[in-house]
Design a protein around this motif. Structure first.
Motif, PDB file in Angstrom:
ATOM      1  N   VAL A 268       0.864  -1.179   0.000  1.00  0.00           N
ATOM      2  CA  VAL A 268       0.000   0.000   0.000  1.00  0.00           C
ATOM      3  C   VAL A 268       0.897   1.225   0.000  1.00  0.00           C
ATOM      4  CG1 VAL A 268      -1.780   1.290   1.215  1.00  0.00           C
ATOM      5  CG2 VAL A 268      -1.845  -1.217   1.211  1.00  0.00           C
ATOM      6  N   GLY A 269       0.692   2.092  -1.018  1.00  0.00           N
ATOM      7  CA  GLY A 269       1.618   3.204  -1.178  1.00  0.00           C
ATOM      8  C   GLY A 269       2.984   2.649  -1.519  1.00  0.00           C
ATOM      9  N   GLU A 270       3.973   3.000  -0.742  1.00  0.00           N
ATOM     10  CA  GLU A 270       5.328   2.472  -0.950  1.00  0.00           C
ATOM     11  C   GLU A 270       5.711   1.501   0.156  1.00  0.00           C
ATOM     12  OE1 GLU A 270       7.925   5.784  -1.278  1.00  0.00           O
ATOM     13  OE2 GLU A 270       7.061   6.502  -3.169  1.00  0.00           O
ATOM     14  N   LYS A 271       4.721   1.032   0.891  1.00  0.00           N
ATOM     15  CA  LYS A 271       4.988   0.210   2.066  1.00  0.00           C
ATOM     16  C   LYS A 271       4.434  -1.194   1.891  1.00  0.00           C
ATOM     17  CE  LYS A 271       3.944  -0.077   7.026  1.00  0.00           C
ATOM     18  NZ  LYS A 271       3.210   0.581   8.152  1.00  0.00           N
ATOM     19  N   GLY A 272       5.281  -2.183   2.142  1.00  0.00           N
ATOM     20  CA  GLY A 272       4.818  -3.558   2.160  1.00  0.00           C
ATOM     21  C   GLY A 272       4.024  -3.827   3.429  1.00  0.00           C
ATOM     22  N   ILE A 273       2.938  -4.567   3.312  1.00  0.00           N
ATOM     23  CA  ILE A 273       2.065  -4.863   4.455  1.00  0.00           C
ATOM     24  C   ILE A 273       2.401  -6.242   5.011  1.00  0.00           C
ATOM     25  CG2 ILE A 273      -0.329  -5.132   5.216  1.00  0.00           C
ATOM     26  CD1 ILE A 273       0.431  -2.282   4.418  1.00  0.00           C
ATOM     27  N   GLU A 274       2.492  -6.323   6.313  1.00  0.00           N
ATOM     28  CA  GLU A 274       2.807  -7.593   6.959  1.00  0.00           C
ATOM     29  C   GLU A 274       1.677  -8.602   6.717  1.00  0.00           C
ATOM     30  OE1 GLU A 274       5.492  -8.600   8.633  1.00  0.00           O
ATOM     31  OE2 GLU A 274       6.511  -6.698   8.199  1.00  0.00           O
ATOM     32  N   PRO A 275       2.022  -9.892   6.583  1.00  0.00           N
ATOM     33  CA  PRO A 275       0.977 -10.913   6.436  1.00  0.00           C
ATOM     34  C   PRO A 275      -0.003 -10.860   7.602  1.00  0.00           C
ATOM     35  CG  PRO A 275       3.140 -11.845   5.972  1.00  0.00           C
ATOM     36  CD  PRO A 275       3.371 -10.468   6.535  1.00  0.00           C
ATOM     37  N   GLY A 276      -1.259 -11.099   7.318  1.00  0.00           N
ATOM     38  CA  GLY A 276      -2.285 -11.061   8.356  1.00  0.00           C
ATOM     39  C   GLY A 276      -3.641 -10.794   7.739  1.00  0.00           C
ATOM     40  N   VAL A 277      -4.622 -10.545   8.584  1.00  0.00           N
ATOM     41  CA  VAL A 277      -5.984 -10.244   8.145  1.00  0.00           C
ATOM     42  C   VAL A 277      -6.271  -8.784   8.469  1.00  0.00           C
ATOM     43  CG1 VAL A 277      -8.424 -10.780   8.419  1.00  0.00           C
ATOM     44  CG2 VAL A 277      -6.729 -12.621   8.518  1.00  0.00           C
ATOM     45  N   TYR A 278      -6.725  -8.026   7.472  1.00  0.00           N
ATOM     46  CA  TYR A 278      -7.021  -6.607   7.640  1.00  0.00           C
ATOM     47  C   TYR A 278      -8.502  -6.391   7.337  1.00  0.00           C
ATOM     48  CZ  TYR A 278      -1.984  -6.200   7.774  1.00  0.00           C
ATOM     49  OH  TYR A 278      -0.665  -6.349   8.126  1.00  0.00           O
ATOM     50  N   THR A 279      -9.162  -5.667   8.223  1.00  0.00           N
ATOM     51  CA  THR A 279     -10.610  -5.517   8.157  1.00  0.00           C
ATOM     52  C   THR A 279     -10.998  -4.146   7.640  1.00  0.00           C
ATOM     53  OG1 THR A 279     -10.855  -7.025  10.037  1.00  0.00           O
ATOM     54  CG2 THR A 279     -12.748  -5.642   9.491  1.00  0.00           C
ATOM     55  N   ALA A 280     -11.981  -4.141   6.726  1.00  0.00           N
ATOM     56  CA  ALA A 280     -12.496  -2.883   6.193  1.00  0.00           C
ATOM     57  C   ALA A 280     -13.133  -2.063   7.304  1.00  0.00           C
ATOM     58  CB  ALA A 280     -13.520  -3.161   5.101  1.00  0.00           C
ATOM     59  N   GLY A 281     -12.982  -0.758   7.219  1.00  0.00           N
ATOM     60  CA  GLY A 281     -13.561   0.132   8.217  1.00  0.00           C
ATOM     61  C   GLY A 281     -12.597   0.520   9.320  1.00  0.00           C
ATOM     62  N   ASP A 282     -11.445  -0.123   9.399  1.00  0.00           N
ATOM     63  CA  ASP A 282     -10.441   0.216  10.392  1.00  0.00           C
ATOM     64  C   ASP A 282      -9.793   1.539   9.989  1.00  0.00           C
ATOM     65  OD1 ASP A 282      -8.199   0.471  12.023  1.00  0.00           O
ATOM     66  OD2 ASP A 282      -7.755  -1.679  11.992  1.00  0.00           O
ATOM     67  N   PRO A 283      -9.844   2.564  10.856  1.00  0.00           N
ATOM     68  CA  PRO A 283      -9.255   3.864  10.513  1.00  0.00           C
ATOM     69  C   PRO A 283      -7.778   3.772  10.152  1.00  0.00           C
ATOM     70  CG  PRO A 283     -10.623   4.037  12.472  1.00  0.00           C
ATOM     71  CD  PRO A 283     -10.503   2.588  12.177  1.00  0.00           C
ATOM     72  N   ALA A 284      -7.124   2.716  10.595  1.00  0.00           N
ATOM     73  CA  ALA A 284      -5.693   2.556  10.289  1.00  0.00           C
ATOM     74  C   ALA A 284      -5.472   2.131   8.832  1.00  0.00           C
ATOM     75  CB  ALA A 284      -5.067   1.539  11.233  1.00  0.00           C
ATOM     76  N   ASN A 285      -6.565   1.721   8.168  1.00  0.00           N
ATOM     77  CA  ASN A 285      -6.461   1.244   6.787  1.00  0.00           C
ATOM     78  C   ASN A 285      -7.427   2.013   5.890  1.00  0.00           C
ATOM     79  OD1 ASN A 285      -4.688  -0.857   7.732  1.00  0.00           O
ATOM     80  ND2 ASN A 285      -6.511  -2.006   8.360  1.00  0.00           N
ATOM     81  N   PRO A 286      -7.200   3.289   5.643  1.00  0.00           N
ATOM     82  CA  PRO A 286      -8.135   4.099   4.851  1.00  0.00           C
ATOM     83  C   PRO A 286      -8.280   3.627   3.411  1.00  0.00           C
ATOM     84  CG  PRO A 286      -6.067   5.289   5.190  1.00  0.00           C
ATOM     85  CD  PRO A 286      -6.005   4.080   6.074  1.00  0.00           C
ATOM     86  N   TRP A 287      -7.357   2.819   2.938  1.00  0.00           N
ATOM     87  CA  TRP A 287      -7.408   2.288   1.569  1.00  0.00           C
ATOM     88  C   TRP A 287      -8.391   1.140   1.433  1.00  0.00           C
ATOM     89  CZ3 TRP A 287      -6.024  -2.810   1.954  1.00  0.00           C
ATOM     90  CH2 TRP A 287      -5.288  -3.180   3.064  1.00  0.00           C
ATOM     91  N   LEU A 288      -8.901   0.617   2.575  1.00  0.00           N
ATOM     92  CA  LEU A 288      -9.782  -0.544   2.582  1.00  0.00           C
ATOM     93  C   LEU A 288     -11.160  -0.109   3.109  1.00  0.00           C
ATOM     94  CD1 LEU A 288      -9.979  -3.620   2.149  1.00  0.00           C
ATOM     95  CD2 LEU A 288      -9.210  -3.922   4.501  1.00  0.00           C
ATOM     96  N   THR A 289     -12.176  -0.119   2.243  1.00  0.00           N
ATOM     97  CA  THR A 289     -13.486   0.375   2.641  1.00  0.00           C
ATOM     98  C   THR A 289     -14.548  -0.700   2.489  1.00  0.00           C
ATOM     99  OG1 THR A 289     -14.068   1.157   0.410  1.00  0.00           O
ATOM    100  CG2 THR A 289     -12.831   2.681   1.826  1.00  0.00           C
ATOM    101  N   GLY A 290     -15.749  -0.401   3.062  1.00  0.00           N
ATOM    102  CA  GLY A 290     -16.879  -1.309   2.926  1.00  0.00           C
ATOM    103  C   GLY A 290     -16.983  -2.280   4.062  1.00  0.00           C
TER     104      GLY A 290
END
Length: 294
Positions: A268-290
């Motif tokens: 995301v952007g220029e940053k690699g994301i660590e393996p795991g589960v990311y949930t939509a709606g989390d303010p820490a992940n503005p790129w993930l919605t719904g």
């Protein structure tokens, strides 16, 4: 039309004139001098036809390919529409299609189409791709195929939102560069290449994923939507493929109805994301919605 040899000096039609080359006596033609005119209508069938040498110059003309092979060997063709029913259109040069034209896989009088657009290992631009018949989510074989035996990308510049039911096979990639949104509904996509959303949006209906995708790219200002009804969508899950999903800053992955998306690697952007589960709606992940997770 009776057989009168190849059109080495070109063929020109005025106004809305029509040339029917579907009869068995029309034993295939090579148009090496170009097809020129305005509002013309060519119907081909039974034998193969080739555009070579001088490119087509018919910005609002239409070629109807009912059941044969149309070989495009010229670069820089300009046309209004190529309407494919059965048979195939084979690109044998880069830019054999055009960013102002439309490629339509339609429906025949007797049933659904099995038409194919073969990119031939050459990157191609097209103004729009869509089906000439109403498509239903889940149909896998009856609305045509976009294929390539070697890596090649079809880029669409369509400003209109459409439902696209063709399947992508071989090494055919797709890049969406228009302001409209394309909704893909075919569950049988097997292509090994890249899905790119450069502008506008791409929506994948339930199960209409790209399991062999090498990479998925969402540009700034663009949106990739995964619309779940009953299945999750995986990218690069088949075989040894390791798909990288890249979401540029300002790009969006939108999930609906609890959709679950799986990728092997995520940036995301220029940053690699660590393996795991990311949930939509989390303010820490503005790129993930719904509603859903990746």
């Amino acid at each position: 039309v009776n057989y009168f040899g190849d059109f080495g000096r070109g063929y020109e039609q005025a106004g809305a004139a029509k040339l029917d080359l579907t009869q068995s006596i029309c034993n295939g033609y090579t148009f090496s001098g170009g097809l020129v005119g305005s509002g013309q209508h060519y119907t081909i069938g039974i034998y193969s036809y080739t555009i070579s040498g001088k490119p087509m110059a018919m910005p609002d003309g239409t070629i109807y390919n009912d059941s044969t092979t149309l070989n495009l060997k010229s670069t820089g063709n300009v046309f209004g529409q190529i309407r494919q029913v059965n048979g195939s259109t084979k690109c044998q040069a880069a830019n054999a299609l055009c960013a102002s034209g439309k490629f339509v896989i339609g429906r025949s009088n007797t049933g659904y189409t099995t038409g194919t657009l073969d990119l031939g290992g050459f990157d191609q631009d097209i103004g729009a791709i869509y089906n000439g018949a109403t498509a239903t989510a889940g149909d896998t074989t009856i609305y045509g195929t976009i294929s390539s035996a070697k890596p090649a990308t079809l880029t669409s510049y369509d400003a209109t939102s459409r439902t696209v039911a063709m399947k992508f096979t071989g090494y055919a990639g797709y890049a969406h560069a228009g302001s409209g949104t394309y909704t893909f509904i075919n569950f049988a996509n097997t292509a090994t290449n890249t899905l790119s959303v450069l502008a506008g949006g791409v929506t994948l209906k339930s199960g209409a994923g790209f399991p062999n995708a090498k990479a998925v790219h969402v540009a700034s200002g663009a949106t990739l939507t995964v619309d779940k009804t009953s299945e999750s969508v995986a990218f690069g899950s088949a075989g040894a493929s390791r798909a990288l999903m890249t979401i540029e800053a300002g790009g969006t992955l939108a999930l609906t109805d609890g959709a679950a998306v799986t990728v092997r690697r995520l940036c995301v952007g220029e940053k690699g994301i660590e393996p795991g589960v990311y949930t939509a709606g989390d303010p820490a992940n503005p790129w993930l919605t719904g509603s859903g997770s990746i």
